[in-house]
Design a protein around this motif. Structure first.
Motif, PDB file in Angstrom:
ATOM      1  N   SER A  25       0.828  -1.204   0.000  1.00 29.76           N
ATOM      2  CA  SER A  25       0.000   0.000   0.000  1.00 29.76           C
ATOM      3  C   SER A  25       0.857   1.247   0.000  1.00 29.76           C
ATOM      4  N   SER A  26       1.950   1.229   0.802  1.00 32.62           N
ATOM      5  CA  SER A  26       2.850   2.384   0.853  1.00 32.62           C
ATOM      6  C   SER A  26       3.528   2.601  -0.482  1.00 32.62           C
ATOM      7  N   PHE A  27       3.965   1.488  -1.109  1.00 38.46           N
ATOM      8  CA  PHE A  27       4.609   1.589  -2.421  1.00 38.46           C
ATOM      9  C   PHE A  27       3.639   2.154  -3.458  1.00 38.46           C
ATOM     10  N   ALA A  28       2.395   1.628  -3.419  1.00 35.54           N
ATOM     11  CA  ALA A  28       1.397   2.086  -4.389  1.00 35.54           C
ATOM     12  C   ALA A  28       1.067   3.555  -4.192  1.00 35.54           C
ATOM     13  N   THR A  29       0.961   3.998  -2.914  1.00 34.04           N
ATOM     14  CA  THR A  29       0.637   5.391  -2.635  1.00 34.04           C
ATOM     15  C   THR A  29       1.733   6.323  -3.113  1.00 34.04           C
ATOM     16  N   ASN A  30       2.978   5.949  -2.868  1.00 36.09           N
ATOM     17  CA  ASN A  30       4.105   6.795  -3.261  1.00 36.09           C
ATOM     18  C   ASN A  30       4.243   6.899  -4.774  1.00 36.09           C
ATOM     19  N   ASN A  31       3.760   5.893  -5.464  1.00 38.05           N
ATOM     20  CA  ASN A  31       3.926   5.884  -6.914  1.00 38.05           C
ATOM     21  C   ASN A  31       2.612   6.111  -7.651  1.00 38.05           C
ATOM     22  N   HIS A  32       1.579   6.468  -6.915  1.00 38.41           N
ATOM     23  CA  HIS A  32       0.252   6.529  -7.512  1.00 38.41           C
ATOM     24  C   HIS A  32       0.111   7.711  -8.462  1.00 38.41           C
ATOM     25  N   VAL A  33      -0.546   7.415  -9.582  1.00 44.78           N
ATOM     26  CA  VAL A  33      -0.882   8.444 -10.551  1.00 44.78           C
ATOM     27  C   VAL A  33      -2.397   8.566 -10.584  1.00 44.78           C
ATOM     28  N   GLU A  34      -2.917   9.766 -10.410  1.00 47.91           N
ATOM     29  CA  GLU A  34      -4.353  10.014 -10.435  1.00 47.91           C
ATOM     30  C   GLU A  34      -4.684  10.828 -11.682  1.00 47.91           C
ATOM     31  N   ILE A  35      -5.583  10.287 -12.506  1.00 51.91           N
ATOM     32  CA  ILE A  35      -6.002  10.962 -13.729  1.00 51.91           C
ATOM     33  C   ILE A  35      -7.439  11.442 -13.538  1.00 51.91           C
ATOM     34  N   GLU A  36      -7.693  12.686 -13.884  1.00 57.20           N
ATOM     35  CA  GLU A  36      -9.040  13.244 -13.753  1.00 57.20           C
ATOM     36  C   GLU A  36      -9.552  13.743 -15.097  1.00 57.20           C
ATOM     37  N   PHE A  37     -10.878  13.644 -15.254  1.00 54.67           N
ATOM     38  CA  PHE A  37     -11.537  14.248 -16.407  1.00 54.67           C
ATOM     39  C   PHE A  37     -11.791  15.721 -16.086  1.00 54.67           C
ATOM     40  N   LYS A  38     -11.268  16.602 -16.888  1.00 54.25           N
ATOM     41  CA  LYS A  38     -11.524  18.031 -16.722  1.00 54.25           C
ATOM     42  C   LYS A  38     -12.373  18.502 -17.899  1.00 54.25           C
ATOM     43  N   GLU A  70     -14.427   8.550 -11.081  1.00 53.57           N
ATOM     44  CA  GLU A  70     -14.338   8.555  -9.620  1.00 53.57           C
ATOM     45  C   GLU A  70     -12.930   8.306  -9.106  1.00 53.57           C
ATOM     46  N   GLU A  71     -12.169   7.475  -9.802  1.00 52.89           N
ATOM     47  CA  GLU A  71     -10.856   7.089  -9.281  1.00 52.89           C
ATOM     48  C   GLU A  71      -9.974   6.546 -10.396  1.00 52.89           C
ATOM     49  N   THR A  72      -8.697   6.397 -10.052  1.00 49.01           N
ATOM     50  CA  THR A  72      -7.723   5.772 -10.942  1.00 49.01           C
ATOM     51  C   THR A  72      -7.085   4.609 -10.202  1.00 49.01           C
ATOM     52  N   ASN A  73      -7.116   3.432 -10.790  1.00 43.68           N
ATOM     53  CA  ASN A  73      -6.525   2.249 -10.174  1.00 43.68           C
ATOM     54  C   ASN A  73      -5.332   1.758 -10.983  1.00 43.68           C
ATOM     55  N   ASP A  74      -4.345   1.244 -10.259  1.00 46.09           N
ATOM     56  CA  ASP A  74      -3.273   0.494 -10.891  1.00 46.09           C
ATOM     57  C   ASP A  74      -3.617  -0.978 -10.697  1.00 46.09           C
ATOM     58  N   PRO A  75      -3.966  -1.700 -11.769  1.00 46.32           N
ATOM     59  CA  PRO A  75      -4.391  -3.093 -11.609  1.00 46.32           C
ATOM     60  C   PRO A  75      -3.322  -3.989 -11.005  1.00 46.32           C
ATOM     61  N   ASN A  76      -2.059  -3.543 -11.034  1.00 47.34           N
ATOM     62  CA  ASN A  76      -0.979  -4.341 -10.450  1.00 47.34           C
ATOM     63  C   ASN A  76      -0.860  -4.168  -8.944  1.00 47.34           C
ATOM     64  N   HIS A  77      -1.573  -3.182  -8.366  1.00 49.61           N
ATOM     65  CA  HIS A  77      -1.472  -2.937  -6.930  1.00 49.61           C
ATOM     66  C   HIS A  77      -2.846  -2.940  -6.256  1.00 49.61           C
ATOM     67  N   LEU A  78      -3.777  -3.696  -6.832  1.00 46.04           N
ATOM     68  CA  LEU A  78      -5.057  -3.889  -6.180  1.00 46.04           C
ATOM     69  C   LEU A  78      -4.904  -4.906  -5.057  1.00 46.04           C
ATOM     70  N   PRO A  79      -5.809  -4.899  -4.044  1.00 40.05           N
ATOM     71  CA  PRO A  79      -5.802  -5.969  -3.044  1.00 40.05           C
ATOM     72  C   PRO A  79      -5.884  -7.325  -3.730  1.00 40.05           C
ATOM     73  N   PHE A  80      -5.283  -8.335  -3.112  1.00 41.85           N
ATOM     74  CA  PHE A  80      -5.123  -9.643  -3.742  1.00 41.85           C
ATOM     75  C   PHE A  80      -6.447 -10.209  -4.242  1.00 41.85           C
ATOM     76  N   LEU A  81      -7.485 -10.215  -3.387  1.00 41.55           N
ATOM     77  CA  LEU A  81      -8.768 -10.807  -3.774  1.00 41.55           C
ATOM     78  C   LEU A  81      -9.420 -10.026  -4.902  1.00 41.55           C
ATOM     79  N   LYS A  82      -9.285  -8.692  -4.874  1.00 45.45           N
ATOM     80  CA  LYS A  82      -9.845  -7.864  -5.931  1.00 45.45           C
ATOM     81  C   LYS A  82      -9.120  -8.111  -7.248  1.00 45.45           C
TER      82      LYS A  82
END
Length: 402
Positions: A25-38, A70-82
């Motif tokens: 989670s810490s790794f994903a947060t530090n490297n997270h990219v958020e894309i928004e529709f403007k 609503e959000e931007t996800n990195d599919p490589n850093h989702l929770p295991f079950l998700k």
């Protein structure tokens, strides 16, 4: 001490799992990219049900992204079950899996194998004892049809006619029409030719009543052939038409420039309800433009391509057998080294165009020719702010539940 080893092991696993979760989670947060529709103009509701899949690249960094309003996800850093759920359930089937868990259990979750309307959910797949055995033996259709009102499930297993002729088969589309199940398949023959078949099953009588070859490639002695359906929309649409591309080239008879001789490069339109196939006359100037971005919507074929004037959409009226006036959408030209991502879906044109400074997201109405939404895809958060970055969008889906 021995009697406590199980408790100790369980606690150790829990501690390691929690530690791994927080590290990831810490790794994903530090490297997270958020894309928004403007939004620049149009209706924001047009983007609410969309998911864009692509890659973010900045310098030597690359990251996969799934972008919604609503959000931007990195599919490589989702929770295991998700992550496991996303891998096993295509976005187009997520709603059906949630609503019809019992019916969907133990099925091959390939979108092409399903059909849904207000009364019915239908499923069909090819089952073989051994797909590596040539020719194929014990080749059958595995069919289940759910009546939504009565909750009754009709289950069938029918032999594929003339199965000894084929080395491979796949289901391309499933559809229910007035009590009959239509299964469109791609068949590869033992001699290398490809065919599209329409198998018709009478659900009340629980038997196959028709097996029709609707398109096929020519025989090639030394060369290659290809036959495929051009994008025909979502799995649950009751489509009336399919657009099929047929290609073939012969290497034995080369042209003067050393290239293989093309002996087939054309399109046919298959009328699913009436079981009729017609050849499509395509102008030479757009013959090579029909591809992944093209689609059939209702009774019109839409073929978009980037031009100097914007996005040009050629339209073919199937029922009247004529080319209609082109639609022109005024969208910023892309950079010289990057083509726009284009998609026709549910009567709309979707375009992601990368200019020298930004990424434009556009939605146009293919019935009126009007702009429904124009905006930008903006990077709102990243660890190290990068001015020079690229978004490479390679899929847009509608109605995914994230």
């Amino acid at each position: 001490m021995k009697r406590y080893w199980k408790i100790f092991s369980i606690c150790l696993v829990i501690v390691l799992s929690i530690g791994t979760f927080y590290i990831q989670s810490s790794f994903a947060t530090n490297n997270h990219v958020e894309i928004e529709f403007k939004k620049i103009s149009g209706n924001e509701n047009e983007v609410k049900n969309l998911i864009l899949t692509g890659d973010y690249q900045a310098g030597d960094r690359s990251q996969s992204l799934q972008i919604t309003s609503e959000e931007t996800n990195d599919p490589n850093h989702l929770p295991f079950l998700k992550k496991i759920e996303r891998m096993s359930v295509p976005p187009t089937l997520e709603g059906l899996v949630k609503e019809r868990r019992s019916f969907m259990r133990s099925k091959d979750l390939t979108a092409n194998h399903f059909f849904e309307d207000k009364n019915t959910v239908a499923y069909a797949r090819i089952q073989a004892e051994n797909f590596y055995e040539q020719p194929l033996k014990e080749l059958t259709f595995e069919i289940e049809v759910l009546n939504k009102k009565s909750e009754k499930i009709t289950s069938l297993e029918l032999d594929v006619p003339e199965r000894e002729k084929y080395s491979w088969m796949s289901v391309e589309k499933v559809q229910v029409i007035e009590g009959e199940l239509k299964i469109i398949t791609h068949n590869l023959l033992m001699d290398g030719r490809g065919e599209f078949h329409a198998y018709t099953v009478n659900l009340k009588g629980q038997k196959m009543v028709h097996n029709d070859t609707i398109a096929s490639t020519p025989t090639v002695e030394y060369g290659w052939t290809d036959i495929r359906v051009i994008n025909d929309g979502d799995y649950n649409e009751k489509s009336k038409y399919l657009l099929i591309h047929i290609e073939a080239s012969e290497e034995k008879s080369m042209q003067d420039d050393g290239q293989p001789n093309i002996i087939a490069n054309g399109y046919v339109v298959y009328d699913i309800e009436n079981n009729q196939t017609k050849k499509l006359a395509v102008p030479d100037e757009i013959l090579d433009s029909i591809g992944g971005a093209s689609a059939v919507f209702h009774s019109t074929i839409f073929i978009p391509l980037q031009t100097a004037n914007g996005i040009e959409v050629n339209q073919y009226d199937i029922e009247n057998e004529k080319w209609d006036e082109k639609l022109i959408f005024d969208i910023a030209d892309t950079t010289d080294d990057e083509n726009p991502y284009l998609k026709v879906m549910n009567g709309r044109l979707y375009a992601v165009s990368a200019t020298n400074k930004e990424h434009i997201f556009f939605i146009g109405d293919l019935e009126t020719g009007e702009s429904l939404y124009e905006g930008k895809l903006e990077v709102k958060s990243q660890r190290n702010k990068q001015e020079d970055y690229h978004l490479y969008i390679y899929e847009i889906l509608e109605g995914a539940d994230f």
